[in-house]
Design a protein around this motif. Structure first.
Motif, PDB file in Angstrom:
ATOM      1  N   LEU B 194       0.837  -1.201   0.000  1.00 53.78           N
ATOM      2  CA  LEU B 194       0.000   0.000   0.000  1.00 53.78           C
ATOM      3  C   LEU B 194       0.874   1.254   0.000  1.00 53.78           C
ATOM      4  O   LEU B 194       0.606   2.228  -0.723  1.00 53.78           O
ATOM      5  N   TYR B 281      -3.642  -2.319  -5.830  1.00 51.84           N
ATOM      6  CA  TYR B 281      -3.801  -1.061  -5.090  1.00 51.84           C
ATOM      7  C   TYR B 281      -3.736   0.148  -6.024  1.00 51.84           C
ATOM      8  O   TYR B 281      -4.474   1.113  -5.847  1.00 51.84           O
ATOM      9  N   GLY B 284      -6.957   0.380  -7.562  1.00 52.04           N
ATOM     10  CA  GLY B 284      -7.923   0.850  -6.582  1.00 52.04           C
ATOM     11  C   GLY B 284      -7.799   2.350  -6.342  1.00 52.04           C
ATOM     12  O   GLY B 284      -8.792   3.075  -6.262  1.00 52.04           O
ATOM     13  N   LEU B 285      -6.566   2.821  -6.239  1.00 50.79           N
ATOM     14  CA  LEU B 285      -6.334   4.247  -5.983  1.00 50.79           C
ATOM     15  C   LEU B 285      -6.879   5.098  -7.117  1.00 50.79           C
ATOM     16  O   LEU B 285      -7.353   6.227  -6.897  1.00 50.79           O
ATOM     17  N   THR B 311      -9.345   7.363   1.702  1.00 52.38           N
ATOM     18  CA  THR B 311      -8.703   6.395   0.817  1.00 52.38           C
ATOM     19  C   THR B 311      -8.821   4.975   1.365  1.00 52.38           C
ATOM     20  O   THR B 311      -9.269   4.066   0.671  1.00 52.38           O
ATOM     21  N   TRP B 312      -8.410   4.783   2.642  1.00 50.01           N
ATOM     22  CA  TRP B 312      -8.397   3.438   3.231  1.00 50.01           C
ATOM     23  C   TRP B 312      -9.780   2.786   3.203  1.00 50.01           C
ATOM     24  O   TRP B 312      -9.907   1.649   2.732  1.00 50.01           O
ATOM     25  N   LEU B 315     -10.640   1.741  -0.269  1.00 50.63           N
ATOM     26  CA  LEU B 315      -9.815   0.655  -0.790  1.00 50.63           C
ATOM     27  C   LEU B 315     -10.192  -0.684  -0.149  1.00 50.63           C
ATOM     28  O   LEU B 315      -9.649  -1.720  -0.507  1.00 50.63           O
ATOM     29  N   ILE B 318     -10.588  -3.891  -2.124  1.00 55.38           N
ATOM     30  CA  ILE B 318      -9.302  -4.393  -2.647  1.00 55.38           C
ATOM     31  C   ILE B 318      -8.546  -5.093  -1.519  1.00 55.38           C
ATOM     32  O   ILE B 318      -8.028  -6.197  -1.693  1.00 55.38           O
ATOM     33  N   THR B 319      -8.501  -4.449  -0.360  1.00 54.63           N
ATOM     34  CA  THR B 319      -7.781  -5.039   0.768  1.00 54.63           C
ATOM     35  C   THR B 319      -8.385  -6.388   1.131  1.00 54.63           C
ATOM     36  O   THR B 319      -7.663  -7.356   1.363  1.00 54.63           O
TER      37      THR B 319
END
Lengths: 445, 399
Positions: B194, B281, B284-285, B311-312, B315, B318-319
């Motif tokens: 990340l 990631y 995703g970003l 953001t977290w 995301l 994805i995580t």
């Protein structure tokens, strides 16, 4: 349009001819585990030569990843009726190969003949240790092919710097040499290495004429006890541990690590290595590339017990049972061809495996091969001077592979964790005996 | 033996009937029907595992652990029948209530009952042949003392291959080692990737080149990674000790010390998986809406706040995906790396469960025990995945 028609006719004709041409040949499949270009290429070359000389046969060679994968593939093929004629097994799986019951002893298949298709059998020409290992119940059972033995490789620069005239021949000389080498101002990191592998333990047992299992090393009757607590076994484990404790022996921390140990001698991090003679070419050449000169000598032995001999390592070729008689005939002929005087000699030159025929040794001598490549001579010298006893013939028992790993684990524990040697070996013996009892309960009569 | 079997079957029938009678009563059906159906289901469920085993776990000479495991298997068998039965009954009841609504959504649905199965057939055939059949065969093997290539020679061991695990300290060590390594790989791997992805996502010169290069390690097979790192970590001739020695004058026994070897395995695996994680990631970003970031910035949120508040959470799908794939990697695919880097050593410090399975199956008569251990490993990973999916509620898939 006409052109297309012509092509079509030709294609059809070709189709009709091709299969019949292939059907004329008797297919003989040979499976082994050498996927590298050198050894696979060598065996394919011999097969091609055989096919040219005996056009009624078509020998094809296929290589597998390792012995277990090969074994699995063989069993599946047997079930499906697509079995190969010849498969390779490593020496410690010999008893297992017998117990599986898929194979026919070579001598039984020969039925007393002196030659097959004009290729002489001549068992007497095979070197004695090889004959001993693969003669079971008085019958020559599988055909030896790639046989090796552990030898000592020495970095001559350290030897000279330490003021030693020749490489050490015994444990005691080796200890003295290590003391001298490690005292040098430009001493290597360690004195000596060999892979932590039960094979070396077994070789030292044989040198001291000690058996690894009971019942004549499993050769008089089915073995029922693994002799890991014998005086000799304890002696070897203790010496190994002491070499490590004194900082002489280099252990990478990984079991059965052939790569890192060879890298250590090739880069001058150790003065000596004990490893397979089959690596003679690799080690000598890679070390030379780093400006290091290597000489080979026999595997050092314990003066206290003397040197009886070494066991051959490596693998042999097994003839599958229940083949079509024509296929079996061709397979036998190919087995003999693969191991004829010239091929056994050229196999040795290509790899460093032992020349397993006396006539091959003589041929190599007459060509001056050993004079030009003295590092290749040590293995033959060591094996051919070995006395024949049940200990040097090698042990026979179904759980040899596992037992080897148990010994390797015990040695690792003793080096890294310390502890009492006799106690640790007794624990290994208890485990090995239980595995053997389990195995015998499945395969014993 | 027969009395035990009868007793267990009757008990299971009783449990099944009690559950189903209650369910039927709750749903407004005739409880007696539920009672009978449940009795049948319970009696049948008890046989799923016990009959193939011939009720061996309850033989007089068995250990307490075998009997307990036998009972657990009976319970699992009963649950395998009763739980779907209950679910079906509930569905039936719902359908009866909403019978009128059901007929409406026929658009985009196959007319015949055969067509979907016909279309699924090729996939199903392959799955059955290469996945389900071997899987079921693993159950059979796990009850035997048997070796590879010698299927004809075997001895029935009942549940001993499983219960022996309770008394094997080496296996316990292996379980602990597996969890330590797996969780370290997932946490370290995801944190690092990340971080790198956030950096690589910045609009800098040649970003595409960096991004491509970052993904490269993923293309290296675990085995090759193992070989490369073995040579690098080698205590005598490795490049890592060469640098630590010339910079700090220290040489570390990377593969001879249990803790260091574990770290070496984790580092190698993280290096290997990080490329894959970065790829996802970065993707995703790119999907995190710019206006949200800008709005937060206008409201006075700093970089850290924006990262953790916007953001977290965005995301998180994805995580979630990466945690599952990385866990699978750490439990199964790590095998190649271990085999070449440490071979499970030193002193079994990196002898993870999957590597043990490999070592056992290559033994002359270790196939049964290997099958048993692989089933346990399978259950562990299934369990972890289920826990993950339960946590999925916290995952934010956006609007």
């Amino acid at each position: 349009m006409l052109h297309t028609k012509k092509l079509l006719v030709m294609a059809l004709a070709a189709l009709a001819v091709l299969p019949s041409a292939a059907q004329d040949k008797i297919e003989i499949k040979f499976w082994h585990i050498f996927q590298d270009d050198n050894r696979l290429g060598w065996s394919r070359g011999v097969a091609e030569e055989f096919n040219k000389l005996y056009p009624q046969y078509n020998v094809t060679v296929e290589a597998f990843e390792n012995y277990e994968v090969l074994l699995n593939a063989t069993e599946q093929a047997l079930e499906q009726g697509t079995a190969p004629a010849i498969v390779q097994y490593f020496e410690v799986a010999t008893q297992r190969a017998r117990d599986l019951g898929f194979f026919k002893p070579v001598q039984e298949a020969l039925a007393g003949r002196e030659e097959v298709l004009g290729i002489p059998v001549d068992f007497e020409d095979f070197i004695q240790p090889v004959v001993n290992y693969y003669t079971l119940d008085g019958q020559f059972t599988s055909m030896p092919w790639n046989s090796s033995t552990p030898i000592l490789y020495t970095n001559t620069a350290f030897l000279e710097a330490a003021g030693l005239e020749k490489p050490p021949a015994t444990w005691q000389e080796l200890e003295a040499a290590c003391e001298a080498v490690m005292a040098l101002p430009n001493a290597p990191q360690f004195c000596i290495t060999w892979p932590n592998h039960g094979w070396f333990f077994e070789q030292w047992l044989a040198q001291q004429n000690a058996e690894i299992v009971n019942n004549g090393n499993g050769r008089q009757a089915r073995a029922t006890e693994v002799l890991l607590t014998s005086e000799n076994a304890i002696n070897i484990a203790s010496w190994w541990k002491s070499m490590y404790d004194r900082g002489y022996y280099y252990y990478s921390g990984k079991q059965r690590d052939w790569t890192a140990t060879e890298q250590a001698i090739q880069t001058g991090q150790t003065a000596f290595i004990i490893t397979s003679s089959a690596d003679a070419r690799n080690i000598t050449e890679a070390a030379a590339a780093n400006g290091i000169n290597i000489v080979t000598t026999r595997m050092p032995f314990d003066e206290k017990y003397g040197w009886t001999g070494n066991i051959i390592g490596g693998a042999s070729l097994w003839l599958v049972d229940g083949l079509d008689p024509a296929v079996e005939e061709g397979a036998l002929a190919f087995l003999l061809f693969l191991n004829n005087t010239e091929n056994a000699a050229s196999w040795h030159q290509a790899t460093g495996y032992l020349p397993i025929r006396q006539s091959s040794v003589e041929l190599l001598e007459s060509q001056g091969w050993f004079e030009q490549n003295p590092n290749f001579f040590t293995a033959s010298d060591q094996i051919n001077n070995s006395q024949v006893t049940s200990a040097t013939s090698g042990g026979l028992f179904g759980t040899f592979v596992e037992t080897r790993n148990l010994v390797t684990q015990a040695i690792e524990d003793l080096m890294l964790k310390g502890g009492d040697v006799a106690e640790r070996m007794a624990a290994a013996k208890a485990e090995a005996d239980k595995l053997l009892a389990d195995y015998n309960s499945l395969f014993g009569e | 033996m027969e009395t035990t079997a009868l007793l267990i079957t009757m008990l299971s029938a009783l449990v099944g009937s009690a559950v189903m009678a209650r369910t039927f009563a709750r749903l407004g059906y005739q409880p007696l029907n539920g009672f009978l159906l449940g009795a049948l289901g319970g009696a049948f469920g008890a046989q799923i595992f016990s009959l193939p085993l011939n009720y061996c776990a309850f033989a007089p000479e068995q250990r307490a652990a075998d009997v307990v495991l036998g009972l657990i298997l009976v319970a699992v068998g009963v649950a395998l029948v009763i739980v779907p039965m209950r679910w079906l009954a509930e569905r039936w009841a719902k359908r009866r209530e909403g019978a009128l609504v059901a007929g409406q959504q026929s658009q985009g649905v196959f007319k015949g009952r055969l067509t979907p199965f016909l279309l699924l057939a090729p996939t199903l055939t392959i799955l059955v042949l290469f996945l389900y059949y071997p899987f079921i065969d693993t159950f059979r093997l796990s009850t035997l003392l048997v070796g590879r290539g010698a299927a004809a020679r075997s001895r029935f061991l009942c549940l001993q291959n499983f219960t022996d695990l309770l008394y094997d300290p080496q296996y316990h060590q292996s379980v602990v080692v597996t969890f330590v390594i797996a969780f370290a790989i997932v946490f370290v791997g995801i944190a690092i990737s990340l971080l790198i992805a956030t950096l690589a996502y910045q609009p800098i010169k040649g970003a595409n080149v960096y991004r491509t290069l970052l993904v490269w390690p993923y293309a290296v097979s675990p085995v090759v990674a193992g070989v490369i790192f073995q040579l690098m970590f080698d205590p005598a001739a490795g490049v890592i000790n060469y640098f630590t020695n010339s910079l700090f004058g220290v040489r570390l026994d990377w593969l001879k010390d249990g803790t260091l070897a574990t770290i070496a395995v984790i580092l190698t695996s993280v290096w290997k998986t990080v490329g894959f994680n970065i790829l996802f990631y970065i993707a995703g970003l790119q999907n995190v809406p710019k206006d949200l970031q800008e709005a937060a910035a206008v409201d006075g949120a700093n970089v850290v706040q924006r990262f953790f508040r916007i953001t977290w959470p965005l995301l998180s799908p994805i995580t979630f995906f990466l945690v599952i794939t990385n866990l699978t990697y750490a439990f199964f695919e790590i095998f190649g790396t271990i085999d070449y880097l440490t071979a499970g050593g030193p002193l079994n410090a990196t002898d993870v469960m999957i590597y043990r399975v490999y070592e056992l199956q290559s033994q002359t008569i270790g196939l049964g025990r290997a099958a048993a251990e692989s089933l346990v490993l399978f259950l562990v990973v299934i369990g972890l995945t289920v826990i993950q999916f339960r946590n999925e509620r916290r995952v934010n898939y956006g609007a």
